[in-house]
Design a protein around this motif. Structure first.
Motif, PDB file in Angstrom:
ATOM      1  N   GLY A 166       0.907  -1.270  -0.025  1.00 29.59           N
ATOM      2  CA  GLY A 166       0.095  -0.099   0.014  1.00 29.59           C
ATOM      3  C   GLY A 166       0.864   1.283   0.033  1.00 29.59           C
ATOM      4  O   GLY A 166       0.293   2.209  -0.327  1.00 29.59           O
ATOM      5  N   LEU A 167       2.146   1.182   0.594  1.00 27.05           N
ATOM      6  CA  LEU A 167       2.954   2.286   0.660  1.00 27.05           C
ATOM      7  C   LEU A 167       4.516   1.866   0.306  1.00 27.05           C
ATOM      8  O   LEU A 167       5.165   1.452   1.171  1.00 27.05           O
ATOM      9  CB  LEU A 167       2.954   2.962   1.949  1.00 27.05           C
ATOM     10  N   ARG A 168       4.614   1.967  -1.041  1.00 22.26           N
ATOM     11  CA  ARG A 168       6.178   1.658  -1.473  1.00 22.26           C
ATOM     12  C   ARG A 168       7.170   2.767  -0.874  1.00 22.26           C
ATOM     13  O   ARG A 168       6.911   3.941  -0.935  1.00 22.26           O
ATOM     14  CB  ARG A 168       6.298   1.652  -2.874  1.00 22.26           C
ATOM     15  N   ILE A 169       8.323   2.362  -0.236  1.00 20.21           N
ATOM     16  CA  ILE A 169       9.394   3.117   0.309  1.00 20.21           C
ATOM     17  C   ILE A 169      10.568   2.792  -0.755  1.00 20.21           C
ATOM     18  O   ILE A 169      11.270   1.963  -0.774  1.00 20.21           O
ATOM     19  CB  ILE A 169       9.695   2.957   1.612  1.00 20.21           C
ATOM     20  N   TYR A 170      11.077   4.011  -1.425  1.00 22.34           N
ATOM     21  CA  TYR A 170      12.534   3.950  -2.309  1.00 22.34           C
ATOM     22  C   TYR A 170      13.217   5.000  -1.678  1.00 22.34           C
ATOM     23  O   TYR A 170      13.078   5.991  -1.010  1.00 22.34           O
ATOM     24  CB  TYR A 170      12.117   4.452  -3.622  1.00 22.34           C
ATOM     25  N   SER A 171      14.580   4.473  -1.945  1.00 26.03           N
ATOM     26  CA  SER A 171      15.595   5.250  -1.419  1.00 26.03           C
ATOM     27  C   SER A 171      16.796   5.338  -2.478  1.00 26.03           C
ATOM     28  O   SER A 171      16.895   4.350  -3.009  1.00 26.03           O
ATOM     29  CB  SER A 171      16.352   4.731  -0.102  1.00 26.03           C
ATOM     30  N   ASN A 172      17.348   6.611  -2.631  1.00 26.30           N
ATOM     31  CA  ASN A 172      18.360   6.646  -3.804  1.00 26.30           C
ATOM     32  C   ASN A 172      19.707   6.256  -2.979  1.00 26.30           C
ATOM     33  O   ASN A 172      19.859   6.238  -1.748  1.00 26.30           O
ATOM     34  CB  ASN A 172      18.426   7.956  -4.302  1.00 26.30           C
ATOM     35  N   ARG A 173      20.730   6.074  -3.878  1.00 26.32           N
ATOM     36  CA  ARG A 173      21.912   5.663  -3.159  1.00 26.32           C
ATOM     37  C   ARG A 173      22.628   6.431  -2.095  1.00 26.32           C
ATOM     38  O   ARG A 173      23.363   5.952  -1.311  1.00 26.32           O
ATOM     39  CB  ARG A 173      23.001   5.552  -4.317  1.00 26.32           C
ATOM     40  N   ARG A 174      22.258   7.591  -2.047  1.00 25.64           N
ATOM     41  CA  ARG A 174      22.666   8.717  -1.205  1.00 25.64           C
ATOM     42  C   ARG A 174      22.055   8.772   0.331  1.00 25.64           C
ATOM     43  O   ARG A 174      22.493   8.961   1.154  1.00 25.64           O
ATOM     44  CB  ARG A 174      22.790  10.247  -1.732  1.00 25.64           C
ATOM     45  N   ARG A 175      20.770   8.213   0.071  1.00 27.95           N
ATOM     46  CA  ARG A 175      19.755   8.352   1.216  1.00 27.95           C
ATOM     47  C   ARG A 175      19.606   6.649   1.765  1.00 27.95           C
ATOM     48  O   ARG A 175      18.588   6.727   2.441  1.00 27.95           O
ATOM     49  CB  ARG A 175      18.711   9.021   0.886  1.00 27.95           C
ATOM     50  N   LEU A 176      20.244   5.684   1.418  1.00 24.71           N
ATOM     51  CA  LEU A 176      20.235   4.497   1.838  1.00 24.71           C
ATOM     52  C   LEU A 176      20.014   4.402   3.324  1.00 24.71           C
ATOM     53  O   LEU A 176      21.204   5.025   4.157  1.00 24.71           O
ATOM     54  CB  LEU A 176      21.045   3.530   1.502  1.00 24.71           C
ATOM     55  N   PRO A 177      19.141   3.852   4.098  1.00 20.44           N
ATOM     56  CA  PRO A 177      19.238   4.086   5.459  1.00 20.44           C
ATOM     57  C   PRO A 177      20.192   3.057   6.410  1.00 20.44           C
ATOM     58  O   PRO A 177      20.700   2.107   5.579  1.00 20.44           O
ATOM     59  CB  PRO A 177      17.620   3.421   5.821  1.00 20.44           C
ATOM     60  N   ARG A 178      20.479   3.469   7.404  1.00 24.02           N
ATOM     61  CA  ARG A 178      21.564   2.829   8.279  1.00 24.02           C
ATOM     62  C   ARG A 178      20.873   2.378   9.619  1.00 24.02           C
ATOM     63  O   ARG A 178      20.249   3.153  10.168  1.00 24.02           O
ATOM     64  CB  ARG A 178      22.668   3.806   8.761  1.00 24.02           C
ATOM     65  N   VAL A 179      20.910   0.968   9.490  1.00 22.23           N
ATOM     66  CA  VAL A 179      19.939   0.362  10.644  1.00 22.23           C
ATOM     67  C   VAL A 179      20.807   0.070  11.961  1.00 22.23           C
ATOM     68  O   VAL A 179      21.943  -0.507  11.894  1.00 22.23           O
ATOM     69  CB  VAL A 179      19.373  -1.097  10.169  1.00 22.23           C
ATOM     70  N   LEU A 180      20.397   0.944  13.189  1.00 21.85           N
ATOM     71  CA  LEU A 180      21.018   0.821  14.363  1.00 21.85           C
ATOM     72  C   LEU A 180      22.567   1.309  13.927  1.00 21.85           C
ATOM     73  O   LEU A 180      23.466   0.391  14.794  1.00 21.85           O
ATOM     74  CB  LEU A 180      21.053  -0.585  14.886  1.00 21.85           C
ATOM     75  N   GLY A 181      22.754   2.193  13.284  1.00 23.03           N
ATOM     76  CA  GLY A 181      24.066   2.712  13.221  1.00 23.03           C
ATOM     77  C   GLY A 181      25.061   1.897  12.515  1.00 23.03           C
ATOM     78  O   GLY A 181      26.288   1.716  12.596  1.00 23.03           O
ATOM     79  N   GLY A 182      24.402   0.899  11.451  1.00 21.42           N
ATOM     80  CA  GLY A 182      25.381  -0.043  10.893  1.00 21.42           C
ATOM     81  C   GLY A 182      25.337  -1.211  11.284  1.00 21.42           C
ATOM     82  O   GLY A 182      25.866  -2.380  10.940  1.00 21.42           O
TER      83      GLY A 182
END
Length: 133
Positions: free
Chosen positions: A85-101
């Motif tokens: 219902g809600l797709r989340i996209y991220s470009n290469r500069r804004r890739l998420p870091r989970v728990l600081g890596g």
């Protein structure tokens, strides 16, 4: 429930099995579930992935990993990010870091499904499927 999300189903099965300290769990096999399981294995969250059955009845048998004498599950949380219902996209500069890596974001890119670390190295963005930590 009318609309079915196979990725959420897979994550829920793994989450439930690891909470109950099962040695393995089965999920319906698909190209996407195989890819996600392979990323989980590469990142060290699960021990092994094997396939049983053929055709539409094929299942992936995912062997879970635990640490220490108390058998603490290595997977503490599996969180679905991009939903049907809600797709989340991220470009290469804004890739998420989970728990600081410490955790891993699993990204579906034009070059296949990979971890956020690999996507950063390859310089690609894509759909953020889930967080694992």
């Amino acid at each position: 429930m009318a609309n079915h999300d196979p990725i959420s189903d897979m994550l829920t099965r793994i989450r439930n099995a690891s909470e109950k300290r099962h040695s393995n769990t089965k999920v319906p096999a698909s190209r996407m579930s195989r890819s996600i399981a392979n990323v989980l294995q590469e990142e060290g969250f699960i021990a092994a992935v094997n396939e049983e059955g053929e055709g539409y009845r094929a299942e992936l048998v995912i062997q879970l990993k635990y640490s220490g004498k108390q058998k603490q599950p290595l997977i503490r949380a599996l969180q679905r990010v991009s939903k049907p219902g809600l797709r989340i996209y991220s470009n290469r500069r804004r890739l998420p870091r989970v728990l600081g890596g410490l955790g891993v974001a699993i990204i579906s890119t034009s070059r296949g499904v990979m971890s956020d670390r690999t996507a950063r190295k390859e310089g690609v963005g894509g759909e953020v499927l889930c967080y694992v930590y």
